[in-house]
Write an enzyme that holds these catalytic residues in place. Structure first.
Site, PDB file in Angstrom:
ATOM      1  N   HIS B  63      -6.005 -13.734  -6.544  1.00 52.77           N
ATOM      2  CA  HIS B  63      -6.049 -12.988  -5.211  1.00 52.77           C
ATOM      3  C   HIS B  63      -4.468 -12.874  -5.140  1.00 52.77           C
ATOM      4  O   HIS B  63      -3.671 -12.739  -4.201  1.00 52.77           O
ATOM      5  CB  HIS B  63      -6.607 -12.539  -4.267  1.00 52.77           C
ATOM      6  CG  HIS B  63      -7.065 -11.563  -3.826  1.00 52.77           C
ATOM      7  ND1 HIS B  63      -8.355 -11.102  -3.589  1.00 52.77           N
ATOM      8  CD2 HIS B  63      -5.919  -9.908  -3.306  1.00 52.77           C
ATOM      9  CE1 HIS B  63      -8.088  -9.677  -2.622  1.00 52.77           C
ATOM     10  NE2 HIS B  63      -6.877  -9.356  -3.298  1.00 52.77           N
ATOM     11  N   LEU B  66       1.373  -8.218  -6.226  1.00 52.08           N
ATOM     12  CA  LEU B  66       2.864  -8.253  -6.823  1.00 52.08           C
ATOM     13  C   LEU B  66       3.241  -6.742  -6.698  1.00 52.08           C
ATOM     14  O   LEU B  66       4.988  -6.747  -6.617  1.00 52.08           O
ATOM     15  CB  LEU B  66       3.118  -8.965  -8.084  1.00 52.08           C
ATOM     16  CG  LEU B  66       1.946 -10.812  -8.375  1.00 52.08           C
ATOM     17  CD1 LEU B  66       2.605 -10.479 -10.267  1.00 52.08           C
ATOM     18  CD2 LEU B  66       2.987 -11.246  -7.553  1.00 52.08           C
ATOM     19  N   ASP B 155      -9.893  -3.392  -5.700  1.00 48.78           N
ATOM     20  CA  ASP B 155      -9.298  -3.901  -4.172  1.00 48.78           C
ATOM     21  C   ASP B 155      -8.784  -3.334  -3.333  1.00 48.78           C
ATOM     22  O   ASP B 155      -7.643  -3.143  -3.842  1.00 48.78           O
ATOM     23  CB  ASP B 155      -8.690  -6.016  -4.248  1.00 48.78           C
ATOM     24  CG  ASP B 155      -8.363  -6.346  -3.205  1.00 48.78           C
ATOM     25  OD1 ASP B 155      -8.997  -6.576  -2.773  1.00 48.78           O
ATOM     26  OD2 ASP B 155      -6.515  -6.123  -2.447  1.00 48.78           O
ATOM     27  N   HIS B 184     -14.303  -6.146  -2.886  1.00 47.33           N
ATOM     28  CA  HIS B 184     -14.246  -6.009  -1.494  1.00 47.33           C
ATOM     29  C   HIS B 184     -15.146  -5.705  -0.208  1.00 47.33           C
ATOM     30  O   HIS B 184     -15.775  -4.852  -0.010  1.00 47.33           O
ATOM     31  CB  HIS B 184     -12.743  -5.119  -1.295  1.00 47.33           C
ATOM     32  CG  HIS B 184     -11.981  -4.909   0.627  1.00 47.33           C
ATOM     33  ND1 HIS B 184     -10.761  -5.385   0.116  1.00 47.33           N
ATOM     34  CD2 HIS B 184     -12.709  -4.654   1.660  1.00 47.33           C
ATOM     35  CE1 HIS B 184     -10.682  -5.088   1.249  1.00 47.33           C
ATOM     36  NE2 HIS B 184     -11.858  -5.090   2.520  1.00 47.33           N
ATOM     37  N   HIS B 237     -11.792 -12.788  -0.605  1.00 49.11           N
ATOM     38  CA  HIS B 237     -11.293 -13.083   0.928  1.00 49.11           C
ATOM     39  C   HIS B 237     -12.911 -12.940   2.169  1.00 49.11           C
ATOM     40  O   HIS B 237     -12.961 -11.956   3.023  1.00 49.11           O
ATOM     41  CB  HIS B 237     -10.599 -11.770   0.786  1.00 49.11           C
ATOM     42  CG  HIS B 237     -10.257 -10.635   0.762  1.00 49.11           C
ATOM     43  ND1 HIS B 237     -11.039 -10.034   1.185  1.00 49.11           N
ATOM     44  CD2 HIS B 237      -9.560  -9.893   0.331  1.00 49.11           C
ATOM     45  CE1 HIS B 237     -10.704  -8.620   0.637  1.00 49.11           C
ATOM     46  NE2 HIS B 237      -9.618  -8.708   0.620  1.00 49.11           N
ATOM     47  N   ASN B 283      -7.522  -6.973   6.328  1.00 55.79           N
ATOM     48  CA  ASN B 283      -8.273  -6.786   5.861  1.00 55.79           C
ATOM     49  C   ASN B 283      -8.385  -7.222   4.716  1.00 55.79           C
ATOM     50  O   ASN B 283      -8.523  -7.815   3.775  1.00 55.79           O
ATOM     51  CB  ASN B 283      -8.636  -5.524   5.065  1.00 55.79           C
ATOM     52  CG  ASN B 283      -8.304  -3.856   5.985  1.00 55.79           C
ATOM     53  OD1 ASN B 283      -8.347  -4.445   7.418  1.00 55.79           O
ATOM     54  ND2 ASN B 283      -7.485  -3.384   5.818  1.00 55.79           N
ATOM     55  N   ASP B 310      -4.152 -13.977  -1.316  1.00 60.09           N
ATOM     56  CA  ASP B 310      -4.254 -11.642  -0.667  1.00 60.09           C
ATOM     57  C   ASP B 310      -2.833 -11.678  -0.471  1.00 60.09           C
ATOM     58  O   ASP B 310      -2.874 -10.997   0.777  1.00 60.09           O
ATOM     59  CB  ASP B 310      -4.955 -11.537   0.790  1.00 60.09           C
ATOM     60  CG  ASP B 310      -5.861 -10.177   0.237  1.00 60.09           C
ATOM     61  OD1 ASP B 310      -4.781  -9.361  -0.873  1.00 60.09           O
ATOM     62  OD2 ASP B 310      -6.228  -9.565   1.128  1.00 60.09           O
TER      63      ASP B 310
END
Lengths: 307, 435
Positions: B63, B66, B155, B184, B237, B283, B310
């Protein structure tokens, strides 16, 4: 005291007493023909208001002027902010121009905290989002002490939209610090149960609370659309939590009514109730100037600390 | 051009794929592991004395944002993959919320080509579940899978429609390759306008809350739909104790689900937001100490499979604003390993083998990154990281990442990457990025 005034939680009972006592000594200045003392001559105070405000801005302006400080009112409409300048860049610009203190009103909770990470001068929170409004709480404490002679043991109900109220937070923290007994009253959608951690009580039945009060403090009902989903209607709110003449009769004789203003007459408070002698809103406004003088003086002047 | 030969001498080899944790020499030649053993002969290879260091398979991140294409002012594939290499990563999954969204093969191919031309680690583009991440129409998943995508995610946005998620999980079963649908998990309605975890601290700070129940209800829904469809679900996450408990029970029941946790959720709590530090605005939000303990327990017992960063770079001016105006996210690629070593391994909360498993071997398996995650064995691609576990350092700029919005800014961590090898070629040598 800290270098900034951000939250009532940063003030000890001793700090509060010192502020109120200092305000007491400035109260007299406001009664003179020439309402001015030279305490902050040569110092610059900037009122940086990102939200419309009449009473708080004027109150701070008068407070600074009565201390002989130079006052700049920076309103965001028609300024560099309207051109998209960030809070940080605006603050750095004001600092470069020699601001010794920045009084900030902002719609974002924590904006004054953010400001302290960017500027060297003193920062005074004049209301940030749904977080705090410490100078309002201090002028309320001053008014309570003046009217009722004490703060310890006072039974105070704060009625209304506590969830979104910066006044409720600051006042609750201040009252609890000073040993008052605070009850938050309103519909469960507007009174977060987490507020119990502040050392207050919670009740949803105003009528049951009224006979046991020294102070009934009404919060302004906020009528922005996104706030309205928390209650079925303003009408129903007024019916259950509005301070009507019938309800005010349930208060003990000596109890007083307060409101931070501006009032919605007919919603949280009936017009007749607002005009009763026990309603002390005018005193709140008058005392606001003395309390803000005290804060500016204590932060900028008395300690001898240079910004 | 053939990769140089290296003899990594004397490190403690931590290789979860083989359950191996012992001091060994590793000889790398021609981009692959040539030999693993005791007292190996250099035989012309350059010797790197790594006695006292840890040698593990290169890390794999499920995760990372970029930002390229579209938001190159925050990060590029060149800078993001170098940050990854600096943190010991040899592979990262690049999230799909680019501009344009990675919802078609052309974008996936463009990202892969950019990565091959400018990257310092392998990049696995993630595909969007729905067109434009709008949550309405499925992306052309077949085309994405043919382009090599194995992980699909909208995501940043929860797949709000249960029907759309059902169709995605069902449709994804069509392929011979295992296709993972990652969500998510935060109910968009319950978190509308929310700035931080809803609780004592959000109420006192006057910040609108994102309740833990927003995660709980979506995790419960997603697990039910995964059971119903037989599709392969991944939960991004995780942040709350109750969500973790739901996943634990779902796994016992045999539902095909995996889950990840970030280093920041394993470390911080909502109390840390008291000064409105926008670098801690993420988040899902940082939650309570009890939630953090549950996340740690879940990572130890495998309920949570992987640590994922993340990594969410933002420009300085985007984070230096009022709290409610700041975009959520923290960078994490350069600190993840050190955080796990400092916060979990050093206090004995988790053993080193499981830590590396969660940072490398298991995420490689979830991602289908078969060249990564070990085993460290002859013939395997030499994707390796060497770490000095004692090196103490303070997280501060300059970062290798283009961004500096680090939740861990100012924190002292222990454990620093010394060398990272990508197919035998150093991307980090003696602590310096050389790719």
């Amino acid at each position: 005291m800290n270098r900034h005034l951000l939250s009532m939680r940063d003030l000890s009972a001793e700090d509060v007493v010192r502020i109120l006592d200092t305000a007491e000594s400035f109260r007299e200045v406001g009664t003179r023909v020439i309402k001015k003392v030279p305490a902050l001559r040569g110092r610059t105070v900037v009122n940086l208001f990102y939200e419309n405000s009449t009473r708080t801005r004027i109150s701070f302006e008068l407070a600074a002027k009565r201390l002989s400080a130079d006052v700049i009112n920076f309103s965001t409409t028609g300024s560099s902010v309207a051109k998209g300048e960030s809070l940080k860049d605006t603050a750095l610009t004001l600092q470069a121009m020699g601001a010794d203190a920045i009084v900030i009103r902002h719609a974002s909770s924590g904006a004054p905290h953010r400001l302290t990470t960017w500027v060297r001068g003193h920062v005074l929170n004049a209301g940030d989002g749904t977080h705090e409004h410490p100078t309002q709480a201090l002028l309320d404490l001053y008014t309570l002490r003046e009217r009722l002679g004490r703060l310890e043991g006072l039974r105070v109900a704060i009625v209304g939209d506590v969830l979104h109220s910066r006044v409720a937070r600051s006042l609750s923290f201040g009252l609890v610090t000073m040993g008052s007994e605070v009850t938050l009253v309103g519909p469960p959608t507007l009174i977060p149960p987490e507020a119990l951690a502040w050392g207050v009580q919670i009740d949803h039945d105003l009528d049951a609370v009224l006979p046991k009060l020294d102070v009934c403090y009404l919060l302004r009902v906020q009528t922005e659309r996104q706030r309205l989903e928390y209650v079925p209607s303003i009408r129903e709110y007024a019916r259950r939590y509005g301070l009507t003449s019938a309800r005010v009769a349930m208060l003990p004789d000596e109890a007083i009514v307060m409101h931070p203003g501006p009032m919605n007459r007919g919603v949280e408070i009936d017009s007749d109730v607002a005009d009763l002698p026990r309603s002390v809103m005018e005193a709140q406004v008058t005392n606001g100037i003395a309390v803000r003088m005290a804060l500016l003086y204590l932060l900028l002047g008395a300690g001898g600390e240079e910004g | 051009m053939s990769a140089p030969a290296w003899l990594l001498r004397g490190a403690r080899v931590v290789d979860p794929a083989q359950g191996r944790d012992e001091p060994l020499d590793v000889l790398v030649r021609g981009g692959v592991v040539a030999e693993v053993g005791v007292g190996l002969d250099a035989a012309g290879a350059t010797v790197l004395d790594v006695a006292g260091a840890l040698l593990a398979p290169g890390l794999v991140d499920l995760h990372a944002h970029l930002r390229e294409p579209g938001e190159e002012h925050k990060e590029t594939i060149a800078t993001g993959t170098r940050a990854a290499a600096a943190g010991g990563y040899t592979a990262v999954a690049a999230m799909a919320n680019t501009s344009p969204v990675s919802d078609r093969a052309a974008v996936v191919r463009a990202v892969r080509e950019l990565a091959e031309a400018t990257g310092a680690c392998d990049v696995f583009p993630v595909g969007a579940i729905t067109k434009g991440q709008q949550g309405e129409t499925l992306a052309e998943i077949g085309e994405l899978v043919e382009a090599g995508v194995r992980l699909l995610s909208d995501d940043g946005r929860c797949v709000a429609s249960a029907r759309v998620l059902r169709n995605a999980l069902t449709y994804a079963r069509a392929f011979a390759e295992p296709v993972v649908i990652a969500d998510h998990a935060e109910d968009p309605d319950l978190v509308e306008g929310g700035q931080m975890h809803e609780g004592v601290h959000s109420v006192a700070l006057g910040l609108a809350g994102r309740p833990a129940e927003a995660e709980e209800v979506i995790v419960a829904r997603d697990l039910a739909i995964a059971r119903m469809t037989g599709g392969r679900l991944h939960l991004c996450h995780l942040s709350s104790a109750r969500a973790v408990e739901l996943v634990r029970r779902a796994k016992q029941e045999g539902i095909r689900v995996s889950a990840e946790v970030t280093p920041h959720h394993l470390t911080f709590t909502d109390e840390d937001l008291r000064d409105y530090d926008t670098n801690l605005k993420v988040n899902p939000p940082l939650r309570t100490a009890e939630d953090r303990e549950a996340l740690r327990d879940a990572l130890v017992d495998g309920t949570i499979d992987a640590v994922a960063t993340d990594h969410a770079p933002h420009a300085v001016e985007e984070k230096e604003v009022e709290f409610d105006r700041a975009p959520p996210g923290t960078i994490g690629l350069e600190t993840a390993l050190a955080v796990v070593l400092t916060e979990l391994v050093a206090p004995g909360r988790i053993d080193l083998l499981r830590a590396i498993d969660a940072l490398s071997t298991t995420p490689a398996r979830i991602l289908g990154a078969s060249e990564h995650g070990g085993p460290i064995a002859p013939g395997r691609p030499a994707n390796l990281v060497v770490v000095d576990p004692e090196a103490s350092w303070v997280v501060e700029p300059p970062f290798v990442s283009k961004a500096r919005n680090a939740a861990f800014l100012g924190r002292r961590l222990r454990g620093r990457v010394v060398h990272t090898l990508l197919r035998g070629r150093p991307t980090v040598l003696d602590g310096k990025v050389v790719a």
